[in-house]
Design a protein around this motif. Sequence first.
Motif, mmCIF file in Angstrom:
data_model
loop_
_atom_site.group_PDB
_atom_site.id
_atom_site.type_symbol
_atom_site.label_atom_id
_atom_site.label_comp_id
_atom_site.label_asym_id
_atom_site.label_seq_id
_atom_site.Cartn_x
_atom_site.Cartn_y
_atom_site.Cartn_z
ATOM 1 N N ILE A 186 0.839 -1.209 0.000
ATOM 2 C CA ILE A 186 0.000 0.000 0.000
ATOM 3 C C ILE A 186 0.870 1.254 0.000
ATOM 4 C CG2 ILE A 186 -1.595 1.348 1.432
ATOM 5 C CD1 ILE A 186 -2.779 -1.218 2.421
ATOM 6 N N SER A 187 2.022 1.168 0.693
ATOM 7 C CA SER A 187 2.894 2.346 0.816
ATOM 8 C C SER A 187 3.388 2.837 -0.540
ATOM 9 C CB SER A 187 4.099 2.013 1.691
ATOM 10 O OG SER A 187 3.667 1.712 2.993
ATOM 11 N N LEU A 188 3.420 1.920 -1.512
ATOM 12 C CA LEU A 188 3.892 2.322 -2.842
ATOM 13 C C LEU A 188 2.976 3.390 -3.444
ATOM 14 C CD1 LEU A 188 4.724 -1.238 -4.262
ATOM 15 C CD2 LEU A 188 6.338 0.468 -3.376
ATOM 16 N N LYS A 189 1.701 3.408 -2.972
ATOM 17 C CA LYS A 189 0.750 4.402 -3.506
ATOM 18 C C LYS A 189 0.640 5.607 -2.572
ATOM 19 C CE LYS A 189 -2.049 0.561 -5.021
ATOM 20 N NZ LYS A 189 -2.710 -0.278 -4.053
ATOM 21 N N GLY A 190 1.373 5.583 -1.452
ATOM 22 C CA GLY A 190 1.238 6.662 -0.472
ATOM 23 C C GLY A 190 2.407 7.631 -0.499
ATOM 24 N N ASN A 191 2.230 8.743 0.230
ATOM 25 C CA ASN A 191 3.288 9.751 0.336
ATOM 26 C C ASN A 191 3.949 9.589 1.708
ATOM 27 O OD1 ASN A 191 4.833 12.010 0.681
ATOM 28 N ND2 ASN A 191 3.141 13.488 0.500
ATOM 29 N N GLU A 192 5.214 9.213 1.711
ATOM 30 C CA GLU A 192 5.896 8.928 2.985
ATOM 31 C C GLU A 192 6.188 10.192 3.780
ATOM 32 O OE1 GLU A 192 7.263 8.504 0.030
ATOM 33 O OE2 GLU A 192 9.202 9.525 0.050
ATOM 34 N N LYS A 193 5.980 11.353 3.130
ATOM 35 C CA LYS A 193 6.218 12.612 3.852
ATOM 36 C C LYS A 193 4.908 13.219 4.353
ATOM 37 C CE LYS A 193 10.500 13.888 1.549
ATOM 38 N NZ LYS A 193 10.543 13.178 0.254
ATOM 39 N N ALA A 194 3.788 12.539 4.116
ATOM 40 C CA ALA A 194 2.470 13.110 4.448
ATOM 41 C C ALA A 194 2.346 13.403 5.944
ATOM 42 C CB ALA A 194 1.366 12.164 3.993
ATOM 43 N N ILE A 195 2.815 12.495 6.768
ATOM 44 C CA ILE A 195 2.704 12.683 8.232
ATOM 45 C C ILE A 195 4.076 12.452 8.838
ATOM 46 C CG2 ILE A 195 1.518 11.897 10.346
ATOM 47 C CD1 ILE A 195 -0.204 10.434 7.724
ATOM 48 N N THR A 237 -10.085 7.169 3.859
ATOM 49 C CA THR A 237 -10.086 6.876 2.415
ATOM 50 C C THR A 237 -8.866 6.019 2.087
ATOM 51 O OG1 THR A 237 -8.713 8.773 1.880
ATOM 52 C CG2 THR A 237 -11.098 9.157 1.943
ATOM 53 N N ASP A 238 -8.891 5.387 0.906
ATOM 54 C CA ASP A 238 -7.747 4.557 0.498
ATOM 55 C C ASP A 238 -6.468 5.387 0.467
ATOM 56 O OD1 ASP A 238 -9.398 2.443 0.353
ATOM 57 O OD2 ASP A 238 -9.469 2.322 -1.845
ATOM 58 N N GLN A 239 -6.584 6.644 0.008
ATOM 59 C CA GLN A 239 -5.381 7.481 -0.070
ATOM 60 C C GLN A 239 -4.863 7.832 1.323
ATOM 61 O OE1 GLN A 239 -3.709 8.028 -2.975
ATOM 62 N NE2 GLN A 239 -2.137 8.666 -1.518
ATOM 63 N N GLU A 240 -5.796 8.099 2.262
ATOM 64 C CA GLU A 240 -5.358 8.388 3.644
ATOM 65 C C GLU A 240 -4.628 7.169 4.221
ATOM 66 O OE1 GLU A 240 -8.667 11.626 5.274
ATOM 67 O OE2 GLU A 240 -9.216 9.501 5.173
ATOM 68 N N ILE A 241 -5.201 5.988 3.994
ATOM 69 C CA ILE A 241 -4.558 4.758 4.505
ATOM 70 C C ILE A 241 -3.159 4.600 3.891
ATOM 71 C CG2 ILE A 241 -4.683 2.217 4.487
ATOM 72 C CD1 ILE A 241 -7.703 2.451 4.800
ATOM 73 N N ALA A 242 -3.066 4.833 2.598
ATOM 74 C CA ALA A 242 -1.756 4.690 1.925
ATOM 75 C C ALA A 242 -0.754 5.700 2.479
ATOM 76 C CB ALA A 242 -1.928 4.870 0.421
ATOM 77 N N ASP A 243 -1.199 6.932 2.742
ATOM 78 C CA ASP A 243 -0.281 7.960 3.264
ATOM 79 C C ASP A 243 0.176 7.624 4.691
ATOM 80 O OD1 ASP A 243 -0.415 9.359 0.922
ATOM 81 O OD2 ASP A 243 -1.858 10.859 1.646
ATOM 82 N N ILE A 244 -0.776 7.149 5.505
ATOM 83 C CA ILE A 244 -0.411 6.782 6.889
ATOM 84 C C ILE A 244 0.559 5.599 6.844
ATOM 85 C CG2 ILE A 244 -1.280 5.888 9.100
ATOM 86 C CD1 ILE A 244 -3.967 7.347 8.421
ATOM 87 N N ALA A 245 0.234 4.586 6.029
ATOM 88 C CA ALA A 245 1.097 3.397 5.939
ATOM 89 C C ALA A 245 2.506 3.793 5.497
ATOM 90 C CB ALA A 245 0.491 2.388 4.961
#
Length: 336
Positions: A186-195, A237-245
């Motif tokens: 999932i992290s591949l779709k997320g932003n690791e700098k989001a939080i 949302t899926d994007q929130e989950i990806a960003d947190i992950a």
Amino acid sequence: MIILGIETSCDETSAAVVEDGNKVHSNIVASQQDLHSKFGGVVPEIACRAHTDTIITVIDKAVSEASIKMSNIDAISIANTPGLIGALLIGLTAAKTLSWILKKPLITVNHLHAHIYASKIENEDIDYPAISLVVSGGHTSLFLTHSETNYEPIGGTIDDAAGEAFDKVGKILGLGYPAGPEIDNISLKGNEKAIQFPRSYLKKGSLDFSFSGIKTAVLYHCMGQDSRNASEIPKLTDQEIADIAASFQEAVVDVLVDKTIFAANKFTSKSIIIGGGVACNSRLRQKLTDAATRRDIPMFYPSKKLCMDNAAMVAGLAYHKYGEKEFSSLEVEAMP
Ligand code: KG4
Ligand code: ZN
């Protein structure tokens, strides 16, 4: 030299036949994941029953897949520590029985040392001393490895293990168990700098780890400050989950990489080795390889099958203990 390895420390029943420490003729792993997933973690009683049900079949399969006879086996090896005591005892009892019946030496190995040895199966050219990081569901440990049989502990977690943090955060995010592989994906779709989750380094120069704070930080982030009723996490949302992950994973990986590199410099190590389930993590592999390459230190990790709990790593390490005549008596005990 043909060694039969057995591994039952947690929720995988495994048996393997390995020749001369690195020729893997068979490596059978019966995973109990489906039995434990609905409980969100390993249930020791269920693990023990499943080991008892499958161990003989798994050993038989390992021997037949290797196309050998029981009488071709030169020694029996077993990981007798650390792990769930009941689970360890089932493998140890099987190993003792085979050692007694076949009149072959019994070799006990430490499960964490075996996770480090796993890299050696696929890479002959690892130089020592090496800094070795074991990251699994139950452990986060750093060792100064002097040889295949000499592992000096230099740091470990003071609370949660890295894999345990992945699994607990996965639960908060509503993912399945074990959550490590899913968070990785999932992290591949997320932003690791989001939080910006906290990175816990403990005292300056400490080689210990702490991951319970970040798990709580993720919970607070999802719940707001009112985390008393953790079952009522607002829908994400899926994007929130990806960003947190991705942000959580980045924080854990940063600490693992920084401490491993710090230890490698401190002990002027000639190699870096990682092992254990979390060593499958693609971000950890990438960031640690980059950091090691920048310092000209060769970095080794096993293929995914050898990262997870398996008996080939046990039989491989046992070959070197055989060379040093490190045998165990039938009175040897399991230690959790
Ligand atoms: O070494 P292992 O198979 O069993 C123990 O000895 O604990 O490790 C299992 C752990 C689980 O916590 C799982 O979530 C984690 O390894 N894991 C991962 C990944 N694959 C497995 N964690 C992060 N990223 C992965 N790709
Ligand atoms: Zn393990």
